[in-house]
Design an enzyme around this catalytic site. Structure first.
Site, PDB file in Angstrom:
ATOM      1  N   ARG A 128      -2.661  11.958   2.600  1.00  0.00           N
ATOM      2  CA  ARG A 128      -1.857  11.702   4.201  1.00  0.00           C
ATOM      3  C   ARG A 128      -0.625  12.078   3.733  1.00  0.00           C
ATOM      4  O   ARG A 128      -0.472  12.408   2.689  1.00  0.00           O
ATOM      5  CB  ARG A 128      -1.527  10.108   4.115  1.00  0.00           C
ATOM      6  CG  ARG A 128      -1.032   9.297   3.162  1.00  0.00           C
ATOM      7  CD  ARG A 128      -0.765   7.601   3.468  1.00  0.00           C
ATOM      8  NE  ARG A 128       0.317   7.770   2.272  1.00  0.00           N
ATOM      9  CZ  ARG A 128      -0.042   5.749   2.725  1.00  0.00           C
ATOM     10  NH1 ARG A 128      -0.333   5.157   3.988  1.00  0.00           N
ATOM     11  NH2 ARG A 128       1.353   5.095   1.163  1.00  0.00           N
ATOM     12  N   GLU A 167       6.217   5.157   6.461  1.00  0.00           N
ATOM     13  CA  GLU A 167       7.114   5.945   5.534  1.00  0.00           C
ATOM     14  C   GLU A 167       7.529   7.379   5.143  1.00  0.00           C
ATOM     15  O   GLU A 167       6.571   7.698   4.038  1.00  0.00           O
ATOM     16  CB  GLU A 167       6.061   5.198   4.328  1.00  0.00           C
ATOM     17  CG  GLU A 167       5.750   3.537   4.198  1.00  0.00           C
ATOM     18  CD  GLU A 167       4.574   3.047   2.694  1.00  0.00           C
ATOM     19  OE1 GLU A 167       3.891   4.275   2.864  1.00  0.00           O
ATOM     20  OE2 GLU A 167       5.225   1.620   2.031  1.00  0.00           O
ATOM     21  N   GLU A 324       5.650  -4.230   5.670  1.00  0.00           N
ATOM     22  CA  GLU A 324       4.436  -4.241   4.655  1.00  0.00           C
ATOM     23  C   GLU A 324       4.813  -5.255   3.502  1.00  0.00           C
ATOM     24  O   GLU A 324       5.682  -4.918   1.864  1.00  0.00           O
ATOM     25  CB  GLU A 324       4.270  -2.695   4.558  1.00  0.00           C
ATOM     26  CG  GLU A 324       3.484  -2.000   5.533  1.00  0.00           C
ATOM     27  CD  GLU A 324       2.593  -0.833   5.154  1.00  0.00           C
ATOM     28  OE1 GLU A 324       2.450  -1.224   3.498  1.00  0.00           O
ATOM     29  OE2 GLU A 324       2.947  -0.012   5.939  1.00  0.00           O
ATOM     30  N   TRP A 332      -2.754   0.844  -6.483  1.00  0.00           N
ATOM     31  CA  TRP A 332      -1.999   1.811  -6.729  1.00  0.00           C
ATOM     32  C   TRP A 332      -0.934   1.715  -8.319  1.00  0.00           C
ATOM     33  O   TRP A 332      -0.659   2.552  -8.742  1.00  0.00           O
ATOM     34  CB  TRP A 332      -1.676   2.528  -5.521  1.00  0.00           C
ATOM     35  CG  TRP A 332       0.123   1.715  -5.093  1.00  0.00           C
ATOM     36  CD1 TRP A 332      -0.725   0.939  -3.738  1.00  0.00           C
ATOM     37  CD2 TRP A 332       0.733   1.387  -5.539  1.00  0.00           C
ATOM     38  NE1 TRP A 332      -0.116   0.473  -3.031  1.00  0.00           N
ATOM     39  CE2 TRP A 332       0.448   0.285  -4.245  1.00  0.00           C
ATOM     40  CE3 TRP A 332       1.571   1.243  -6.073  1.00  0.00           C
ATOM     41  CZ2 TRP A 332       2.164   0.009  -3.870  1.00  0.00           C
ATOM     42  CZ3 TRP A 332       2.836   1.225  -5.973  1.00  0.00           C
ATOM     43  CH2 TRP A 332       3.015   0.081  -4.586  1.00  0.00           C
ATOM     44  N   GLU A 372      -8.103   2.815  -0.508  1.00  0.00           N
ATOM     45  CA  GLU A 372      -6.908   1.403  -0.987  1.00  0.00           C
ATOM     46  C   GLU A 372      -7.749   0.383  -1.136  1.00  0.00           C
ATOM     47  O   GLU A 372      -7.748  -0.735  -0.288  1.00  0.00           O
ATOM     48  CB  GLU A 372      -6.015   1.273  -0.891  1.00  0.00           C
ATOM     49  CG  GLU A 372      -5.165   2.347  -0.403  1.00  0.00           C
ATOM     50  CD  GLU A 372      -3.367   2.074   0.614  1.00  0.00           C
ATOM     51  OE1 GLU A 372      -2.409   1.621  -0.010  1.00  0.00           O
ATOM     52  OE2 GLU A 372      -3.527   2.744   2.132  1.00  0.00           O
ATOM     53  N   LYS A 373      -9.048   0.749  -0.705  1.00  0.00           N
ATOM     54  CA  LYS A 373     -10.262  -0.653  -0.506  1.00  0.00           C
ATOM     55  C   LYS A 373     -10.141  -1.613  -1.549  1.00  0.00           C
ATOM     56  O   LYS A 373     -10.706  -2.887  -1.812  1.00  0.00           O
ATOM     57  CB  LYS A 373     -11.789  -0.064  -0.983  1.00  0.00           C
ATOM     58  CG  LYS A 373     -12.254   1.061  -2.245  1.00  0.00           C
ATOM     59  CD  LYS A 373     -13.453   1.023  -1.855  1.00  0.00           C
ATOM     60  CE  LYS A 373     -13.783   2.321  -3.365  1.00  0.00           C
ATOM     61  NZ  LYS A 373     -13.251   3.279  -3.069  1.00  0.00           N
ATOM     62  N   PHE A 374      -9.351  -1.306  -2.946  1.00  0.00           N
ATOM     63  CA  PHE A 374      -8.558  -2.544  -3.297  1.00  0.00           C
ATOM     64  C   PHE A 374      -7.584  -2.991  -3.490  1.00  0.00           C
ATOM     65  O   PHE A 374      -7.432  -4.250  -4.553  1.00  0.00           O
ATOM     66  CB  PHE A 374      -9.172  -1.851  -5.202  1.00  0.00           C
ATOM     67  CG  PHE A 374     -10.291  -1.707  -5.119  1.00  0.00           C
ATOM     68  CD1 PHE A 374     -11.838  -2.815  -4.618  1.00  0.00           C
ATOM     69  CD2 PHE A 374     -10.965  -0.498  -5.562  1.00  0.00           C
ATOM     70  CE1 PHE A 374     -13.242  -1.982  -5.464  1.00  0.00           C
ATOM     71  CE2 PHE A 374     -11.979   0.483  -5.999  1.00  0.00           C
ATOM     72  CZ  PHE A 374     -13.147  -1.166  -6.016  1.00  0.00           C
TER      73      PHE A 374
END
Length: 681
Positions: A128, A167, A324, A332, A372-374
């Site tokens: 991104r 961001e 957020e 991360w 970012e699945k975790f």
């Protein structure tokens, strides 16, 4: 080569702070990415949002490829259904432009829209923020999708807030491509008028860097040695302005079609080091921030408080929005420690205490795929059975009980100066010590003030300081003439100023102020410095009161200032370590070494305006007061494992309990009290 986009700031007036009028409760919710899930899940999402008292869902942040699968071919049908579903459930929409993640077709058609690092490597797609802020193709496409969204949804009753991009500058803070090179020259021409002024500002007579033609100037790309620090500093300003121009371009397109809805973008006030948020804050209707505490730090509540205070400062004391944070673990950081029971609630209450009127999360439902699945979410993989969900639902109910707090302002007792440009300049190459960093000094003073129960405003160096009994300057290496005059005016008017070492050294071009250090602050501090004497790694020096300094010492020569503390040993043994100088009705103090938190706290308590109120509170409890037109509200947050009490009276907004003399604060919990007012108050 693609012609560079115009990097000059559009000639539109700065926006006025406007809290979303359609948001009548505390903002609570998060990033909602329904495109990651089959349609049958969408209705369940709305059900769960209602159960958790969600008031606001951010939609569309990364959905450009879904909304415009081919250039000029749009598919809004699925988004229509999502927005209607949320609206039907009574949930407001924070509608994002998806421009932080350009679709693959844009990079394919315009490869020069991709950013280039300082080594000349063009970065690719698959992540991104893969865009150059000065790419004309990117700017045009971004304004195009923003305009389409605004035309379609600008008057929809569900849309409470617009969220532009995501961001900005946090992943790729600088691009060094040819488009940026051309735009940089244009930016310099506007700033300096002629090439002679650039040569003078950058001191190009050093190392024979003088320029005789605008075309010779390039971005500070990789070079055999250190690139001119003045050039680097201007390039950082230019890149901050370039990203800001991207935001403003989308903002202005949206405002034409949706004039009644406020517009924001999510800052990263303490984590993104590439943007000057004081400048950015002038251009948003609502100041928003993303903040993820360091999960493995057991005292990350100080980090939370600092980020919240800085964001409130950028908002000028007005209500702001936490756009957020995480429900539990992030994905991360080196060690993604899960939040302990109650920590989610305490974090939210700390932000609310320090001026937020809303707290949102990344994200609503935990992803099953992608990078970012975790990362935790309000709805975890374990669903409604999990601890996180239970805490989320309880938190939403609590926030409904705090609606009356909205719009009140934080009562601060001191100000601490924060400057992004000085941070950039402090940490360029070839400084006297690698141990001297902006954040290390700032965090040390903030920590000491927090532990002394001093609520602070974080302010720009040119802010109005007249209402503060104490102003602290932890690190202001780059000090402009305007900042210097402002600090002196504050002291002369009766203020108490405390300045830490390596401040006042250079001007806005990173040129040393004429005469001895600390040039711009010599007059107000009443001293001059013969020589810096940074300490060796791990070296410690004692002061005559028993306190211990690290990192730094210097040869201070009083010129009107009184010596309060001296060095007992070390390179400057016998020389001044702490001085005090009377100026007009006030006084300016100067500290020439780095004290630890305990010694700093003791020092602050000795200042005329340095009251330490922490004795009235149990250790590990923080308290902040918000003041409204008719009531004041005291937030008490307990970071310990024991139930405690603190002095106070009033009504508990969460339980209805009445307190008279002692307020109960549960272990790992928070209490919010509407305070009793004395008769006639």
């Amino acid at each position: 080569m693609t012609e560079p986009a115009d990097s000059a700031m559009p000639a539109t007036p700065a926006s006025t702070r406007r809290w979303p009028p359609r948001l009548q409760r505390i903002g609570f919710g998060g990033d909602y990415n329904p495109e990651q899930w089959p349609r049958e899940v969408w209705a369940d999402d709305v059900r769960l949002m209602r159960a958790a008292h969600v008031t606001l869902a951010t939609v569309g942040v990364f959905s450009w490829a879904m909304l415009e699968p081919k250039q000029g071919a749009y598919d809004f049908g699925w988004l229509d259904d999502v927005i209607e579903g949320l609206h039907g459930g009574g949930i407001g929409v924070c509608l994002a432009t998806p421009t932080a993640s350009p679709p693959a077709w844009l990079a394919r058609a315009h490869p020069d829209s991709l950013p280039v690092d300082r080594d000349g490597v063009r970065l690719g797609i698959g992540s991104r923020e893969h865009f150059c802020p000065n790419s004309a193709a990117y700017r045009s496409a971004a304004a195009g999708i923003a305009g389409r969204l605004a035309e379609r949804y600008g008057e929809h009753p569900a849309v409470a807030l617009w969220h532009v991009g995501n961001e900005f500058g946090s992943t790729v803070g600088r691009c060094h491509c040819d488009s940026c090179a051309a735009a940089f020259v244009g930016w310099l021409q506007q700033r300096y008028d002629d090439l002679a002024a650039v040569n003078a500002a950058w001191g190009t007579t050093f190392w024979g860097q003088r320029y005789s033609d605008w075309a010779q100037i390039t971005p500070p790309r990789a070079a055999p040695g250190v690139v001119n620090p003045s050039q680097q500093l201007d390039y950082q300003r230019f890149m901050s302005d370039s990203f800001l121009a991207c935001f403003m371009g989308e903002r202005d397109v949206i405002r034409e079609a949706s004039p009644g809805v406020p517009i924001t973008t999510n800052f990263m006030t303490t984590n993104c080091r590439h943007l000057d948020y004081w400048r950015w804050a002038e251009e948003v209707d609502v100041v928003s921030n993303d903040h993820y505490p360091t999960a493995a730090d057991p005292e990350n509540h100080l980090e939370v408080a600092l980020a919240a205070d800085l964001t409130r400062g950028l908002a000028g004391g007005e209500p702001w929005l936490l756009m957020e944070t995480s429900a539990s673990a992030v994905n991360w950081q080196p060690r993604n420690v899960a939040r302990k029971p109650g920590e989610l609630r305490r974090t939210v209450f700390s932000h609310l205490a320090r001026g937020a009127d809303g707290t949102l999360f990344f994200q609503w439902r935990q992803s099953r795929f992608g990078a970012e699945k975790f990362h935790s979410a309000l709805v975890p993989q374990s669903g409604e059975r999990g601890r996180v969900w239970q805490e989320v639902a309880a938190l939403g109910a609590d926030l409904d009980n705090l609606a009356e707090v909205r719009g009140s302002r934080v009562a601060a007792e001191a100000a601490v100066v924060w400057d992004y440009e000085s941070m950039w300049a402090t940490e360029l190459e070839y400084r006297p010590s690698v141990d001297v960093t902006f954040r290390a000094r700032f965090d040390a003073f903030y920590d000491a003030l927090w532990r002394a129960d001093r609520t602070v405003d974080i302010v720009a160096p040119t802010a109005d300081l007249s209402g503060y009994p104490l102003v602290v300057v932890p690190s202001l290496y780059l000090t402009t003439a305007a900042a210097s005059a402002n600090l002196r005016r504050y002291v002369a008017g009766g203020g108490c100023l405390l300045v830490s070492f390596f401040s006042g050294i250079v001007d806005e071009h990173d040129a040393v102020h004429a005469g001895p250090y600390p040039g711009a602050l010599r007059d107000v501090l009443g001293l001059w410095i013969d020589e810096f004497a940074p300490l060796r790694e791990g070296e410690r020096v004692r002061l005559d009161d028993g306190s211990v300094g690290t990192v730094w010492s210097e040869a201070v020569r009083p010129a009107g200032a009184d010596v309060v503390r001296t060095f007992a040993d070390g390179p400057q043994a016998g020389g001044p370590a702490l001085t005090r100088h009377g100026v007009g009705a006030g006084e300016a103090w100067y500290l020439s070494t780095a004290l630890d938190t305990g010694d700093l706290r003791a020092l602050l308590a000795t200042l005329p305006a340095g009251r330490d109120a922490s004795a009235a509170l149990p250790e590990g409890v923080e308290t902040v007061r918000r003041v409204g037109a008719d009531s004041s509200y005291r937030f008490l947050i307990n970071h310990t494992d024991e139930d405690v009490t603190a002095p106070g009276s009033g009504t508990d907004l969460l339980t209805g309990a009445a307190y008279d003399g002692d307020v109960a604060i549960p272990a790992r919990g928070a209490t919010v009290v509407r305070e009793s007012r004395p008769a006639g108050a």
